[in-house]
Structures are given as C-alpha cells and as structure tokens.
Design a protein around this motif. Structure first.
Motif, PDB file in Angstrom:
ATOM      1  N   VAL A  24      -0.558   5.264  -0.210  1.00 42.52           N
ATOM      2  CA  VAL A  24      -1.864   5.620   0.344  1.00 42.52           C
ATOM      3  C   VAL A  24      -1.663   6.377   1.657  1.00 42.52           C
ATOM      4  O   VAL A  24      -0.567   6.412   2.219  1.00 42.52           O
ATOM      5  CB  VAL A  24      -2.737   4.370   0.580  1.00 42.52           C
ATOM      6  CG1 VAL A  24      -2.970   3.619  -0.713  1.00 42.52           C
ATOM      7  CG2 VAL A  24      -2.128   3.460   1.640  1.00 42.52           C
TER       8      VAL A  24
ATOM      9  N   ASP B  99      -9.009  12.114  -0.426  1.00 39.21           N
ATOM     10  CA  ASP B  99      -7.704  12.244  -1.063  1.00 39.21           C
ATOM     11  C   ASP B  99      -7.648  13.598  -1.760  1.00 39.21           C
ATOM     12  O   ASP B  99      -8.053  13.748  -2.900  1.00 39.21           O
ATOM     13  CB  ASP B  99      -7.494  11.116  -2.069  1.00 39.21           C
ATOM     14  CG  ASP B  99      -6.061  11.061  -2.567  1.00 39.21           C
ATOM     15  OD1 ASP B  99      -5.361  12.079  -2.420  1.00 39.21           O
ATOM     16  OD2 ASP B  99      -5.658  10.020  -3.106  1.00 39.21           O
TER      17      ASP B  99
ATOM     18  N   ARG C 172     -21.476   1.951   5.821  1.00 48.43           N
ATOM     19  CA  ARG C 172     -20.146   2.061   6.415  1.00 48.43           C
ATOM     20  C   ARG C 172     -20.238   2.360   7.901  1.00 48.43           C
ATOM     21  O   ARG C 172     -19.463   1.859   8.703  1.00 48.43           O
ATOM     22  CB  ARG C 172     -19.345   3.169   5.717  1.00 48.43           C
ATOM     23  CG  ARG C 172     -19.028   2.881   4.274  1.00 48.43           C
ATOM     24  CD  ARG C 172     -17.920   3.793   3.784  1.00 48.43           C
ATOM     25  NE  ARG C 172     -18.230   5.190   3.973  1.00 48.43           N
ATOM     26  CZ  ARG C 172     -18.841   5.940   3.074  1.00 48.43           C
ATOM     27  NH1 ARG C 172     -19.226   5.406   1.934  1.00 48.43           N
ATOM     28  NH2 ARG C 172     -19.064   7.225   3.297  1.00 48.43           N
TER      29      ARG C 172
ATOM     30  N   LEU D  99       0.808  -1.223   0.000  1.00 52.11           N
ATOM     31  CA  LEU D  99       0.000   0.000   0.000  1.00 52.11           C
ATOM     32  C   LEU D  99       0.841   1.273   0.000  1.00 52.11           C
ATOM     33  O   LEU D  99       0.337   2.347  -0.328  1.00 52.11           O
ATOM     34  CB  LEU D  99      -0.926   0.010   1.225  1.00 52.11           C
ATOM     35  CG  LEU D  99      -2.071  -1.004   1.196  1.00 52.11           C
ATOM     36  CD1 LEU D  99      -2.716  -1.097   2.574  1.00 52.11           C
ATOM     37  CD2 LEU D  99      -3.115  -0.607   0.154  1.00 52.11           C
TER      38      LEU D  99
ATOM     39  N   GLY E 226      -6.739  -5.191   0.226  1.00 51.27           N
ATOM     40  CA  GLY E 226      -8.083  -4.780  -0.160  1.00 51.27           C
ATOM     41  C   GLY E 226      -8.883  -4.186   0.974  1.00 51.27           C
ATOM     42  O   GLY E 226      -9.826  -3.422   0.734  1.00 51.27           O
ATOM     43  N   CYS E 227      -8.539  -4.513   2.229  1.00 56.92           N
ATOM     44  CA  CYS E 227      -9.333  -3.977   3.338  1.00 56.92           C
ATOM     45  C   CYS E 227      -9.080  -2.488   3.552  1.00 56.92           C
ATOM     46  O   CYS E 227      -9.867  -1.820   4.220  1.00 56.92           O
ATOM     47  CB  CYS E 227      -9.091  -4.760   4.620  1.00 56.92           C
ATOM     48  SG  CYS E 227      -7.468  -4.559   5.358  1.00 56.92           S
ATOM     49  N   PHE E 228      -7.997  -1.934   2.954  1.00 59.09           N
ATOM     50  CA  PHE E 228      -7.760  -0.502   3.119  1.00 59.09           C
ATOM     51  C   PHE E 228      -8.890   0.324   2.514  1.00 59.09           C
ATOM     52  O   PHE E 228      -9.245   1.381   3.038  1.00 59.09           O
ATOM     53  CB  PHE E 228      -6.426  -0.079   2.496  1.00 59.09           C
ATOM     54  CG  PHE E 228      -6.173   1.403   2.616  1.00 59.09           C
ATOM     55  CD1 PHE E 228      -5.781   1.962   3.820  1.00 59.09           C
ATOM     56  CD2 PHE E 228      -6.366   2.249   1.532  1.00 59.09           C
ATOM     57  CE1 PHE E 228      -5.575   3.330   3.945  1.00 59.09           C
ATOM     58  CE2 PHE E 228      -6.161   3.616   1.646  1.00 59.09           C
ATOM     59  CZ  PHE E 228      -5.761   4.150   2.856  1.00 59.09           C
ATOM     60  N   GLN E 229      -9.455  -0.149   1.415  1.00 61.49           N
ATOM     61  CA  GLN E 229     -10.564   0.588   0.808  1.00 61.49           C
ATOM     62  C   GLN E 229     -11.751   0.663   1.770  1.00 61.49           C
ATOM     63  O   GLN E 229     -12.422   1.692   1.867  1.00 61.49           O
ATOM     64  CB  GLN E 229     -10.998  -0.063  -0.503  1.00 61.49           C
ATOM     65  CG  GLN E 229     -12.101   0.725  -1.223  1.00 61.49           C
ATOM     66  CD  GLN E 229     -12.444   0.143  -2.575  1.00 61.49           C
ATOM     67  OE1 GLN E 229     -11.812  -0.791  -3.044  1.00 61.49           O
ATOM     68  NE2 GLN E 229     -13.459   0.704  -3.212  1.00 61.49           N
ATOM     69  N   ASN E 230     -12.003  -0.426   2.500  1.00 59.47           N
ATOM     70  CA  ASN E 230     -13.057  -0.403   3.504  1.00 59.47           C
ATOM     71  C   ASN E 230     -12.766   0.641   4.571  1.00 59.47           C
ATOM     72  O   ASN E 230     -13.648   1.380   5.000  1.00 59.47           O
ATOM     73  CB  ASN E 230     -13.204  -1.781   4.165  1.00 59.47           C
ATOM     74  CG  ASN E 230     -13.689  -2.836   3.206  1.00 59.47           C
ATOM     75  OD1 ASN E 230     -14.304  -2.530   2.186  1.00 59.47           O
ATOM     76  ND2 ASN E 230     -13.404  -4.085   3.515  1.00 59.47           N
ATOM     77  N   TRP E 231     -11.503   0.688   5.016  1.00 60.53           N
ATOM     78  CA  TRP E 231     -11.124   1.680   6.030  1.00 60.53           C
ATOM     79  C   TRP E 231     -11.260   3.087   5.485  1.00 60.53           C
ATOM     80  O   TRP E 231     -11.745   3.992   6.168  1.00 60.53           O
ATOM     81  CB  TRP E 231      -9.677   1.447   6.464  1.00 60.53           C
ATOM     82  CG  TRP E 231      -9.407   0.129   7.097  1.00 60.53           C
ATOM     83  CD1 TRP E 231     -10.335  -0.808   7.508  1.00 60.53           C
ATOM     84  CD2 TRP E 231      -8.130  -0.435   7.386  1.00 60.53           C
ATOM     85  NE1 TRP E 231      -9.711  -1.895   8.032  1.00 60.53           N
ATOM     86  CE2 TRP E 231      -8.354  -1.708   7.974  1.00 60.53           C
ATOM     87  CE3 TRP E 231      -6.824   0.005   7.207  1.00 60.53           C
ATOM     88  CZ2 TRP E 231      -7.309  -2.526   8.390  1.00 60.53           C
ATOM     89  CZ3 TRP E 231      -5.782  -0.805   7.613  1.00 60.53           C
ATOM     90  CH2 TRP E 231      -6.025  -2.056   8.204  1.00 60.53           C
ATOM     91  N   GLN E 232     -10.815   3.267   4.244  1.00 55.25           N
ATOM     92  CA  GLN E 232     -10.864   4.589   3.623  1.00 55.25           C
ATOM     93  C   GLN E 232     -12.300   5.088   3.536  1.00 55.25           C
ATOM     94  O   GLN E 232     -12.590   6.248   3.846  1.00 55.25           O
ATOM     95  CB  GLN E 232     -10.232   4.526   2.238  1.00 55.25           C
ATOM     96  CG  GLN E 232      -9.972   5.879   1.600  1.00 55.25           C
ATOM     97  CD  GLN E 232      -9.213   5.735   0.301  1.00 55.25           C
ATOM     98  OE1 GLN E 232      -9.410   4.787  -0.446  1.00 55.25           O
ATOM     99  NE2 GLN E 232      -8.329   6.667   0.014  1.00 55.25           N
ATOM    100  N   GLU E 233     -13.214   4.204   3.140  1.00 55.08           N
ATOM    101  CA  GLU E 233     -14.617   4.586   3.050  1.00 55.08           C
ATOM    102  C   GLU E 233     -15.216   4.799   4.437  1.00 55.08           C
ATOM    103  O   GLU E 233     -15.978   5.740   4.670  1.00 55.08           O
ATOM    104  CB  GLU E 233     -15.399   3.520   2.291  1.00 55.08           C
ATOM    105  CG  GLU E 233     -15.029   3.439   0.815  1.00 55.08           C
ATOM    106  CD  GLU E 233     -15.729   2.306   0.091  1.00 55.08           C
ATOM    107  OE1 GLU E 233     -16.413   1.504   0.790  1.00 55.08           O
ATOM    108  OE2 GLU E 233     -15.601   2.212  -1.130  1.00 55.08           O
TER     109      GLU E 233
END
Length: 211
Positions: free
Chosen positions: A71, A160, A182, A61, A147-154
């Motif tokens: 990221v 960004d 979310r 990442l 892939g779980c970073f997108q969940n955290w980001q949302e």
C-alpha cells in the motif's frame, strides 16, 4: 509532505543503511503516500511494548508475503533515544522497510516541536499534502490493526493511480458521498508557525491512552 524532508537525509532500516539523500529519491519515496511519523525510544517501556504491534501492522500492509502489492504507506522513525547506540538497538525491533533520520540530525527535535509530541509512543499520520490525519494513531493501530489504513486512505482521498484510467482523475470523481463524514472524522489541522492548529475538536477526543 515531501517538502518536510527535501534537503534531508533519510536512511533505510536495512542491513546496509542505504541513504536517500537526493531530491529525486525523497520525492519517489514519499510522493502520493500516507506518512507515519513514529516518535519513540527504546528506553521507553511503552514503546517497547508497542513496537511488535507496529511492526506487524506495517508488514501486513507492505510485505508481499501478506499483500500482492504494498500500500501507499511510509513509516519514518523519529528517534527520541538518548544515544545513537540506543537508537540503533531499537531500530532492530522495527521493520526493515521503515526509514529513519540520522541521530545527529537536529531536525528530529524540530519535528517533535512541530507536531507537539508530549508522550511516547506517538504516531503522527500525515496526508500526502502534509496535513494531519491523526496526531496520535497508536490507540487506533492497536484497536483496528491494518484495517485502519482504509480509514486513512479515505480520509486522505488517496488515489491509487495504478488502478485508474486517466479520464477518471476528474476532481468530482475523486469524492464520494462519504466525503463529509471523513472530513468530520479526520479534521484538517493546518500548519501555523512552528506547529499545527486544529480546526476541529473531534480529533482531540480520540487521543486517549492506548492498550
């Protein structure tokens, strides 16, 4: 979240062990980022097993070899090692871009109590505002990988700003129709006293053993 570490010294896990010891440096390093607090120890077999997974997760990442641009993610090791030498040994198994608190800083213990850490490894994930996204993301990291970073980001509604025009910063445009979903998945845990009080039960349900 930045407020948690103002007045503290954070050390880079690089060859020179460069220190971030000014308010400006801390703010620049942590502001508008998701923070992973990794509570672990080199003396813990499960931590030793998890370390390569965490290192790969973080590198994929943030390392330009894998991504064009890192990221908005920071990894901070909170040592539960019994000696400074053992902490130093375990840091060798962690990413060079991660940060850590000096061994002599008793704030490590305060954070352990604050986030009610009861087992290792534990990865507490914090939004930029300091609220908790996950009290222990170890299983999620092992199961979903980067892939779980997108969940955290949302879940953090992390914007960004490098890709947004000024006129797009309207509050109503920062939200989406998935916002309620979310918020259910990542219940806000408000700080109370020396710890955090949970507003929902779903987060608790996802904190089983990993692997």
């Amino acid at each position: 979240m930045v407020d948690l570490f103002l007045g503290k010294v954070l050390v880079k896990n690089n060859w020179d062990k460069d220190e971030l010891d000014t308010e400006k440096e801390i703010i620049l390093r942590l502001q508008n980022r998701i923070l992973m607090l990794f509570f672990g120890s080199g003396e813990c077999a499960r931590c030793q097993e998890f370390a390569p997974t965490l290192k790969d997760f973080f590198k994929r990442l943030t390392d330009e070899f894998y991504v064009e641009r890192s990221v908005q993610l920071v990894l901070l090791y909170i040592s539960m090692d019994t000696t400074e030498e053992k902490q130093e040994d375990f840091l060798g198994e962690l990413p060079s871009r991660c940060l850590f608190l000096p061994y002599e800083d008793s704030y490590r213990k305060e954070l352990e109590v604050m986030f009610k850490v009861e087992e290792t490894p534990t990865v507490v994930v914090l939004r930029p505002d300091g609220s908790v996204l996950s009290l222990n993301a170890v299983e999620e990291i092992c199961r979903l990988g980067p892939g779980c970073f997108q969940n955290w980001q949302e879940g953090a509604e992390l914007i960004d700003r490098n890709f947004m025009m000024n006129e797009e910063f309207d509050e109503h445009k920062m939200r989406s129709i998935t916002d309620p979903i979310r918020r259910i998945k990542y219940m806000v845990e408000k700080k109370k006293g020396d710890g955090y009080e949970e507003e929902g039960e779903e987060e608790k349900g996802g904190q089983g053993r990993w692997g």
